[in-house]
Design an enzyme around this catalytic site. Structure first.
Site, PDB file in Angstrom:
ATOM      1  N   GLY A   1      -6.721 -36.695 -25.217  1.00 15.74           N
ATOM      2  CA  GLY A   1      -5.756 -36.524 -23.703  1.00 15.74           C
ATOM      3  C   GLY A   1      -4.407 -36.312 -24.245  1.00 15.74           C
ATOM      4  N   THR A   2      -4.089 -36.937 -25.121  1.00 18.17           N
ATOM      5  CA  THR A   2      -2.918 -37.809 -26.057  1.00 18.17           C
ATOM      6  C   THR A   2      -2.698 -35.756 -26.013  1.00 18.17           C
ATOM      7  OG1 THR A   2      -3.718 -39.791 -26.036  1.00 18.17           O
ATOM      8  CG2 THR A   2      -1.297 -38.963 -26.780  1.00 18.17           C
TER       9      THR A   2
ATOM     10  N   ASN B   1      -3.268 -44.614 -13.538  1.00 19.97           N
ATOM     11  CA  ASN B   1      -4.532 -45.472 -15.155  1.00 19.97           C
ATOM     12  C   ASN B   1      -3.854 -46.613 -13.968  1.00 19.97           C
ATOM     13  OD1 ASN B   1      -1.814 -44.054 -16.168  1.00 19.97           O
ATOM     14  ND2 ASN B   1      -2.955 -46.532 -18.066  1.00 19.97           N
TER      15      ASN B   1
ATOM     16  N   GLN C   1      -7.147 -38.887 -15.262  1.00 19.21           N
ATOM     17  CA  GLN C   1      -7.990 -40.255 -14.716  1.00 19.21           C
ATOM     18  C   GLN C   1      -8.118 -39.205 -13.398  1.00 19.21           C
ATOM     19  OE1 GLN C   1      -8.627 -43.397 -15.555  1.00 19.21           O
ATOM     20  NE2 GLN C   1      -7.618 -43.852 -16.953  1.00 19.21           N
TER      21      GLN C   1
ATOM     22  N   GLY D   1     -12.529 -36.204 -22.327  1.00 13.11           N
ATOM     23  CA  GLY D   1     -14.093 -36.722 -22.240  1.00 13.11           C
ATOM     24  C   GLY D   1     -14.094 -38.529 -22.112  1.00 13.11           C
ATOM     25  N   HIS D   2     -13.433 -39.284 -22.694  1.00  9.74           N
ATOM     26  CA  HIS D   2     -13.909 -40.470 -22.700  1.00  9.74           C
ATOM     27  C   HIS D   2     -13.719 -40.945 -21.665  1.00  9.74           C
ATOM     28  CE1 HIS D   2     -10.537 -43.437 -24.131  1.00  9.74           C
ATOM     29  NE2 HIS D   2     -10.050 -41.834 -24.417  1.00  9.74           N
TER      30      HIS D   2
ATOM     31  N   THR E   1     -11.735 -26.890 -36.804  1.00  8.35           N
ATOM     32  CA  THR E   1     -12.615 -26.437 -36.330  1.00  8.35           C
ATOM     33  C   THR E   1     -13.254 -27.574 -35.161  1.00  8.35           C
ATOM     34  OG1 THR E   1     -13.717 -26.175 -38.781  1.00  8.35           O
ATOM     35  CG2 THR E   1     -15.307 -26.939 -37.470  1.00  8.35           C
TER      36      THR E   1
ATOM     37  N   CYS F   1       0.181 -57.461 -23.980  1.00  5.99           N
ATOM     38  CA  CYS F   1       0.403 -58.559 -24.881  1.00  5.99           C
ATOM     39  C   CYS F   1       0.208 -58.051 -25.950  1.00  5.99           C
ATOM     40  CB  CYS F   1      -0.667 -59.101 -24.698  1.00  5.99           C
ATOM     41  SG  CYS F   1      -2.801 -57.821 -25.386  1.00  5.99           S
TER      42      CYS F   1
HETATM   43  C1  LIG Z   1      -6.410 -42.243 -21.024  1.00  8.41           C
HETATM   44  C2  LIG Z   1      -5.543 -41.763 -20.627  1.00  8.41           C
HETATM   45  C3  LIG Z   1      -4.022 -40.476 -21.744  1.00  8.41           C
HETATM   46  C4  LIG Z   1      -4.831 -40.410 -22.843  1.00  8.41           C
HETATM   47  O1  LIG Z   1      -6.491 -40.384 -22.791  1.00  8.41           O
HETATM   48  P1  LIG Z   1      -6.682 -40.074 -24.406  1.00  8.41           P
HETATM   49  O2  LIG Z   1      -7.902 -39.087 -25.159  1.00  8.41           O
HETATM   50  O3  LIG Z   1      -7.011 -41.506 -24.634  1.00  8.41           O
HETATM   51  O4  LIG Z   1      -5.839 -39.707 -26.326  1.00  8.41           O
HETATM   52  C5  LIG Z   1      -3.568 -40.228 -21.015  1.00  8.41           C
HETATM   53  N1  LIG Z   1      -3.715 -40.176 -19.715  1.00  8.41           N
HETATM   54  C6  LIG Z   1      -3.887 -40.523 -19.082  1.00  8.41           C
HETATM   55  C7  LIG Z   1      -3.855 -41.138 -17.130  1.00  8.41           C
HETATM   56  C8  LIG Z   1      -4.990 -41.374 -19.240  1.00  8.41           C
HETATM   57  O5  LIG Z   1      -5.614 -42.562 -18.330  1.00  8.41           O
END
Ligand SMILES: *Cc1c(COP(=O)(O)O)cnc(C)c1O
Length: 391
Positions: free
Chosen positions: A72-73, A154, A182, A203-204, A240, A328
């Site tokens: 996502g980043t 999030n 999210q 994905g995660h 790739t 923290c």
């Molecule tokens: C987790 C998250 C990301 C980052 O996604 P990654 O795959 O961990 O880099 C970006 N934006 C939001 C709102 C997220 O919750």
């Protein structure tokens, strides 16, 4: 700890069993490179192509609008930097004060990333985390290169009116990016009717594996790649393909489409049971975020006069996983920038806990958490000098 009650699904999710299953062959026998000319590699290419259609279908997009990334980043960075490179004469970005660090910290580093100063408008939010659309409209200028707003937060789950916001940007001819990490899989999304130019997902966060993401790029949107290399992803992202993870993400999107109703009914019911139960039993507990303009799986609750970190440690003893609203990790115990932007008082922001559910949670788990939370808070408050004087 014999069992885990996982209520931290906004941090990461379990890879769904059916997702693991479709991934496995791509680690073992189907290891070919999708770019190879031979049909062995071509099997990987077919897997990627099928996944592209599954992702597109969940989003209401066309397969060629889907660019696979590493997370996502990366998707967030790619969208924003692409807009800045595409319009070098424009030096203004509109975003909000409640973005994920992926967007927040990119904006903070924009000079070192682009070599140019950009004026950044960070829109404020109301105490319930919602946004004032008139302030948003006023913030847009002819110098604005891109708007980037988080679709669903999030930390609080608060949902922004992205359809309306995208329409407003479109009417001004300004590119619009949304961090949908999210939102995807939790609320209905139809990009065929929502004029966003870029959308990021990961994905995660939706029961696929870590290390794979997507940037949706609307057809015809000017685009400058972030990763330059081979011709993968039609030259939009060199490197790739992470075939196994991409195939898994495709499956996860298919499952998410099927689970969307369950997410909105069963998961929401469990979330509401947990939330209402806590707010009723625990004195001086407060819900953070709008009651209804919110993801069905997320509940952010402040327990006044206790430390979130302490609550988490006690929950952890029972195998209950959640998150706190203070960072923290920075060692500073600063309340989160999201809760600060909402103006949550210090005494409440410090004791905020985020519970985030998934379709894998059960009612028994929620009952167990409801039984454990009240005594934990009561015991911590009994030791707190602030509670005695303030409470
Ligand atoms: C987790 C998250 C990301 C980052 O996604 P990654 O795959 O961990 O880099 C970006 N934006 C939001 C709102 C997220 O919750």
């Amino acid at each position: 700890m014999d069992k885990v009650i996982y209520l931290d699904n906004n941090a990461t999710t379990m890879v769904a069993p059916e997702v693991v299953e479709v991934m496995l062959p791509y680690f073992a026998e189907l290891y070919g490179n999708p770019s190879s000319m031979h049909s062995f590699g071509g099997q990987g290419g077919k897997g990627v192509a099928a996944a592209r259609e599954q992702v597109a279908s969940l989003l209401g997009a066309e397969p060629d609008e889907i660019v696979f990334t590493s997370c996502g980043t990366e998707s967030d960075s790619t969208a924003i930097l692409s807009a800045l490179y595409s319009f070098p004469e424009k030096h203004h970005i509109v975003t909000t004060r409640v973005e994920h660090p992926a967007v927040k910290n990119l904006c903070a580093n924009i000079v070192s990333m682009t070599g140019h100063f950009h004026r950044i408008t960070k829109l404020p939010v109301r105490p319930d985390g919602t946004i004032d659309l008139s302030l948003y409209k006023e913030s847009l200028t002819d110098d604005t290169a891109i708007v980037s707003v988080i679709w669903a937060n999030n930390e609080t789950g608060v949902i922004f009116p992205v359809v309306e916001m995208a329409e407003i940007a479109r009417s001004r001819g300004i590119l619009f990016h949304t961090d949908g990490v999210q939102a995807v899989g939790k609320i209905p999304i139809d990009l065929s009717r929502t004029p966003v130019d870029f959308l990021s997902l990961s994905g995660h966060k939706l029961h696929a594996s870590k290390g794979v993401g997507v940037l949706y790029v609307r057809r015809g949107t000017p685009f400058v790649p972030f990763m330059v290399g081979g011709h993968q992803e039609k030259g939009r992202r060199g490197g790739t393909e992470n075939v196994a993870s991409i195939v898994g993400l495709g499956k996860a999107c298919e499952v998410a489409a099927q689970n969307l109703d369950a997410e909105n009914s069963r998961v929401k019911e469990l979330r509401d049971k947990l939330e209402k139960g806590i707010l009723k039993i625990v004195p001086k507990s407060i819900l953070n975020g709008h009651e209804t303009e919110r993801l069905p799986n997320t509940s952010n609750i402040s327990f006044e006069y206790v430390e979130g970190e302490a609550i988490l440690l006690h929950l952890n003893q029972y195998g209950i996983c959640a998150s706190s609203g203070s960072a923290c990790s920075s060692g500073s115990l600063e309340p989160s920038h999201v809760l600060r932007a909402m103006g949550i008082p210090f005494t409440a922001a410090h004791g905020s806990i985020r519970f985030s559910l998934s379709v894998f949670n059960t009612e028994d788990e929620i009952d167990f958490v409801l039984e454990k939370v009240p005594p934990i808070i009561e015991n911590l408050r009994a030791m707190s000098p602030f509670w005695k004087s303030g409470g």
